[in-house]
Design a protein around this motif. Sequence first.
Motif, PDB file in Angstrom:
ATOM      1  N   PHE A  38     -13.499 -23.750 -15.345  1.00  0.00           N
ATOM      2  CA  PHE A  38     -12.683 -23.395 -14.191  1.00  0.00           C
ATOM      3  C   PHE A  38     -13.556 -22.969 -13.015  1.00  0.00           C
ATOM      4  N   ALA A  39     -14.549 -22.118 -13.288  1.00  0.00           N
ATOM      5  CA  ALA A  39     -15.417 -21.615 -12.225  1.00  0.00           C
ATOM      6  C   ALA A  39     -16.284 -22.724 -11.636  1.00  0.00           C
ATOM      7  N   ARG A  40     -16.842 -23.563 -12.473  1.00  0.00           N
ATOM      8  CA  ARG A  40     -17.696 -24.649 -11.978  1.00  0.00           C
ATOM      9  C   ARG A  40     -16.882 -25.636 -11.141  1.00  0.00           C
ATOM     10  N   ASN A  41     -15.655 -25.920 -11.571  1.00  0.00           N
ATOM     11  CA  ASN A  41     -14.816 -26.840 -10.810  1.00  0.00           C
ATOM     12  C   ASN A  41     -14.442 -26.243  -9.453  1.00  0.00           C
ATOM     13  N   ALA A  42     -14.106 -24.945  -9.425  1.00  0.00           N
ATOM     14  CA  ALA A  42     -13.783 -24.290  -8.155  1.00  0.00           C
ATOM     15  C   ALA A  42     -14.996 -24.280  -7.233  1.00  0.00           C
ATOM     16  N   GLU A  43     -16.172 -24.073  -7.799  1.00  0.00           N
ATOM     17  CA  GLU A  43     -17.380 -24.097  -6.980  1.00  0.00           C
ATOM     18  C   GLU A  43     -17.647 -25.508  -6.465  1.00  0.00           C
ATOM     19  N   ARG A  44     -17.361 -26.512  -7.273  1.00  0.00           N
ATOM     20  CA  ARG A  44     -17.484 -27.903  -6.826  1.00  0.00           C
ATOM     21  C   ARG A  44     -16.564 -28.174  -5.641  1.00  0.00           C
ATOM     22  N   GLY A  45     -15.423 -27.483  -5.611  1.00  0.00           N
ATOM     23  CA  GLY A  45     -14.484 -27.636  -4.508  1.00  0.00           C
ATOM     24  C   GLY A  45     -14.718 -26.661  -3.367  1.00  0.00           C
TER      25      GLY A  45
END
Length: 450
Positions: A38-45
């Motif tokens: 979840f955190a990595r995906n949010a950071e990707r966005g």
Amino acid sequence: MSRRRIHLAAHFPGVNNTTVWTDPAAGSQIDFSSFEHFARNAERGFFDYIFLAEGLRLREHRGRLHDLDVAGRPNTLAILTALAAVTEHIGLVGTLNTTFNEPYELARQLGTLDLLSGGRAGWNAVTSSDAFHGANFRRGGYLDHADRYARASEFADLSKALWSSWRPDAIVANAEAGEFLREDAIARVRQESRLFDVDAVFDVPRSPQGRPVIVQAGDSADGRDFATAHADVIFSLHNEFEDAQQFYRDVKGRLAAHGRSEDSLKILPAVTFVLGDTAEDAREKSREIALAQVRPQTAITYLEQIWNRDFSDYDADGPLPDVEPDTGTETAHGFAGRHAAIRARIDQLRALAAEEKLSIRELVIRLTAQHTFVGTPEHVASEIDRYVQERATDGFTVVGHLTPHGLDEFTDRVIPLLQERGSYRRSYEDGATLHDLLDLPPVADPIGAR
């Protein structure tokens, strides 16, 4: 005219029926791999921060754990600390209670996270006044409702005083002597009142952003006053356009009394979304997701918690019960004086159900599972941008319906469209703190520098 920047927070569900657990793609709300994805995906966005909601006690209903809700969640600060090690830029915000914590201890824990993450920590300060949660703590009982924000306000003042008690140049590096403290580098913090008695010298150095960002979610008059006095971000429920504009004007209009500017407080209401290749496709998906979020047992439980009666024999697809609520045991849970409010709420539900010809389940969907933005990615991006440019919000706290993949599609299909509009970042700046990501004014000079 330059475009206003859109700010987005990524919400990892904590206590609600938003998450669909029956979907084959649903994952764990406990395994660290879920939080990491979840955190990595949010950071990707390029989100400003991830936001962990938290309940202090497992939900119970009629003497049993309510397994349709989140059941089990590791400690928020432990999760955020672990996430700091697997992310580089995104902010880390957790919900932590002002009623059942103590200022020095919580300020020390948050200050440590803020320091070690390079200034990325945030605190969603929430209050509580009920005995249900209080039973988990040594004080037990519950605060008078009026004392919730009195304690929260003093708690926030004390925390900010502790965080700002170190001079920015308190630690001096010397090749011969090593690191040492300047004289008068740390100010002593004293507070003696009806609620607190503190005499402290804080032992956590100042972080790169000065102090953690403070988020607040209250919507009452006291809650709005607390936010305009202390918070940097409001997590609100006002997500319909005209309602959001009215809330925005009211809250922003209170800031001047505290010597604050409009940009010193960001309003990021919670929103849900459903994307489709066409508008019709999105509406159909929305209907399917809502039915999965509000299963028959969930709908019946929702009414039972209001009426305080057993409705297990009722059909969730039938009409509302034509019986009066049982309010006789309310005082045992710290809700004295709410009898009239409960009956008024039931009258509202009956009127809405009659007006729109809603069954029990349809009513609960109407109240808890109406998705904010439903449509093509282009439509959703346009609406998000419109809210921000026309000052209904400063951005949104985005809530997906799956754990941990709920925001993957949003990141893939909506974020690029916001970037094309020129109102959303395309990268993080190196060394940016959470205050920087939110475009907040610098933290005031610390006590020790005055």
